[in-house]
Motif scaffolding. Sequence first.
Motif, short mmCIF file in Angstrom:
data_model
loop_
_atom_site.label_atom_id
_atom_site.label_comp_id
_atom_site.label_asym_id
_atom_site.label_seq_id
_atom_site.Cartn_x
_atom_site.Cartn_y
_atom_site.Cartn_z
N SER A 382 -13.02 16.08 33.31
CA SER A 382 -14.36 16.58 32.99
C SER A 382 -15.48 16.01 33.85
N PHE A 383 -15.42 14.70 34.19
CA PHE A 383 -16.65 14.15 34.75
C PHE A 383 -17.03 14.65 36.14
N LEU A 386 -19.03 17.61 35.34
CA LEU A 386 -20.32 17.24 34.76
C LEU A 386 -21.26 16.71 35.83
N ARG A 387 -20.75 15.76 36.62
CA ARG A 387 -21.62 15.12 37.59
C ARG A 387 -22.03 16.11 38.67
N VAL A 390 -24.76 18.27 37.27
CA VAL A 390 -26.05 17.61 37.03
C VAL A 390 -26.73 17.20 38.32
#
Lengths: 800, 160
Positions: A382-383, A386-387, A390
């Motif tokens: 996931s990250f 996400l990153r 963003v």
Amino acid sequence: MNVGNVLLATAFVVLLAATGILVRAYLSDDDRYLGHVTTLTGAAAVVLVGALVQLTYQFVVTDYSNAYVWNNTADYLPLLYRVTGVYAGNEGSILLWAALTALVAFAAGVVRGFPDRHSKLVHAITSGVVTYFVGMLLLQSPFASIRTEFANAPPGFVPTSGQGLNPLLVDPYMAIHPPVMFVSYALLTMPFAIGAAHFVSLFRGDGSVFATWRGSITRWLRVSWLFLTVAVALGGFWSYTVLGWGGIWAWDPVETAILVPWLFLTATVHAVVRYRPNGEYRILAPAMTATVFALAIYTTSIVRSGTFRSVHSFADDGIGISFLVLMVLTGVLGVVVPLAYWFLQDGEAASSDGTWLTRDNFLHAAVLLFGLLTFVSLWGLSFPVLRGAVTGVEVSVESHYFNLWSYPLVAAALLLLGFYMDFDVEGRRRSRIGLAVFGTATVAAAFVAPSEIWQLSPSPPTESAVYGVLGSVRVLSILPAAAYAILGVTKRALARVPATADRGAMFKETGITAIHVGAVLLVLSLPFMYMFAGQASAMATGVTSESVDTSYQDVAGTDYSVRVLDYSSKEFPQDPDPESYALSTDQVAARGPSLNGTVQAVYGTVTDVREGSQATVIQLDGSRTWVGVVQRNGTSGDVSVQAGQDLIARGRLMWNFVPNADATVLASPQTIGSPTNPPEGVVPTRVRADGVSLAVYEDGELVTSGVAGQREYPQQGGLEVRDVLVDRGLVTDTYVIAGVSDGTASMTVKQVPLMSLLRLSIVLLVAGMSVVLVFDPEHGVRTLTGSSASSTDAEPEATD
Amino acid sequence: MKPRKTLTIAFFVFLLGIGYLSMHSAPVLSDDNYSYHGETQWRTDFSEAEELASEQDRPIVVYFWTTWCTYCEDYNQYVYSDSEVQAELDDFVKVAVNLDSDEGEFGRLKQQYNANYPPQHVIITPEGEQLVKISGYADREAFLEYLAEAEREYDAGDDQ
């Protein structure tokens, strides 16, 4: 509307009715129409299986009027891989998933019936899930017409050849891996429905659902666990033989996506054991049960919605949005509602008295460790997304991340397992000594042990101090931890199995022992397989179809040598049926003037030949389709075609070009031929397979021989797939990769240690799981046949 | 404090710790202008690279990669981190194309050089003419040889 879409629409309406009746029956506690539900879900299951059969049939006969079939298969593929095409893309996969879930929903309804109000809610949720899947299929149907691919095509247009199957899926493992995985995901729908219904019911003040369903939930979880384990293993064995996928496990997003539900399911299977209706885990166990399916949907969404567009995510289209919506729905029911309930309650009932060393606490720690392992994989998936979303900065998640964080957790889990088992047999005092000894040995091995090659990751990708420490851990530390776990498990089995009076209990103990030993062997073999794999290369020149240089070639830096014995180069399709690349005279007549001016290949039997001054004209099948053969220099020349022979001709097709003919194909002597010898360029090469037979020697002794090479798919972007030669050895596998081009064979010989141990571990896991599933005296499948399901489940077990 | 509660709190501490640490120490793959592989830095704007290449009369090496390709990791670890390779690569203008992205000219480059799986390298003249193609993984020596061959071909082309 074609047959397939009619079936899907029928299933949708029927399911909507079933779900509606169930929801109404639950909300108003009124059983009117309820008698029809089983008939309706049964009908839906039959219709969906019918749709799946219809799609499979279209694949088998390569019916290219279906766009999905056209996109995922080709005539030259053997039957097995034509069937594989059914689930090569999103639409077919979801149809398979939906049909299996419908069967599960129907079976659950038949076995269980609708004894109480809760069961209506449970069945409403499962039937709702199936309805949603079918709704997705209506939006993006696997039965869409070919004209969705060719917007300007006339009615009745059917291409003669398909696009082909993704070459990576042309593999026996990939033919069975997806169905096994979807069986498991379909089975997970029931635990999800029960868990979600439990919390909905609690919020409405209707009391607990979980307690009454405990036995059946244990069975559903165990059987999906079994299937999911097999699916993960099949995926691993597939990637082991497909070069470039980094061996059995490389933390590819799609691999991680199936591991996440597996890890969490493992945690859940452990948690459910300790569920007590008014005590421990009265919130956590149902919550985890509901979450497993939500996680499966989440990871599938991430992979299938195009967030990761790896070549591995075989399909990539609008179905992603529907998946994201489903992800939110299952997330709310499976995660948010249980969490909300937990916040509103006082938490779990007090059950422990401050003593640390109890079996309950160990089990809790095990559940938490599996939770952490799940988190590591889930977060790694996931990250980056996400990153990236963003900050726009792309970060990488390499295998380092997963390995470095998972390793200490796995080592801790092994020590815990050893301690738990030892504690059961030896009691508090002696087991503590055991833990102290093996724990110290593990830590010592982690930091004091041999040279740098034992390090988990000598050069972590970042400067981070934490990674530095984790990366410097010596993998030798897995040995004491694994030994401790195996000792503990064996010791307990030896103490317990002979002591049980009941046959079922004995089988269950044996099964549990097999599962744990299998799991330990699995995590023992994995790091060594990667750390101590060695590889080296050799080259052989003079490899041509006429002659092959069969001298020994040393593999530099090893005791190996290889000999190339033979070379073969094949092109597929071989002797294809003219139907697969040319139009029949009937097809020409059916498609009519729309063909005017296009270049086409046609085939038929010659019924008339007329020599003209400028061309030879040939009639096919006595139809109004003729072939005009024109010489380059404009004369009719010498064309040796006789009536009665089968002809294939390629050229520009002109409509109403000459009197007495509807269609005339303007060909030249070079572009006509027979089915056995079609003109060049008419039959495209789909696969070019180059391979060498080779023999591998170690110190002059033959180790293995066989064929290795590559398959190239010129019609599919030139993708190359390697066919490797794997010799399964007791201690090490010998793995040979060969690439052949321009008379040179470059060969790489790899040694992969401990693959046999890994294979054994999978067998133990699967066998153990099956035995526990069937023979568990409390919740085994066998208990269903002896006495009716409701009598075993109806009484919530208040005590252990 | 009760053991169960302590364990559960420890679980959340670990969870948040892993989450925070890993996200912030993950290696940066690409930002606005560059992407990073091993110890080398590659441009992501192909037009800029083209201009620079024709200005300085240097060939361009285009690297097709993905985040999940294991052979790309091998390149990072064994090839790009080598100082000799780095020195050789300095004679080229480096462009990295993420095969999973269609941004800018990536889509066109993939098609033009028929790159459909990672890793692949295509070495081209500033005008886009292909000099050398490296399909799949090449170890340090082979990679250096390919670079040398590309330079020879480039120089030969210049002389004509």
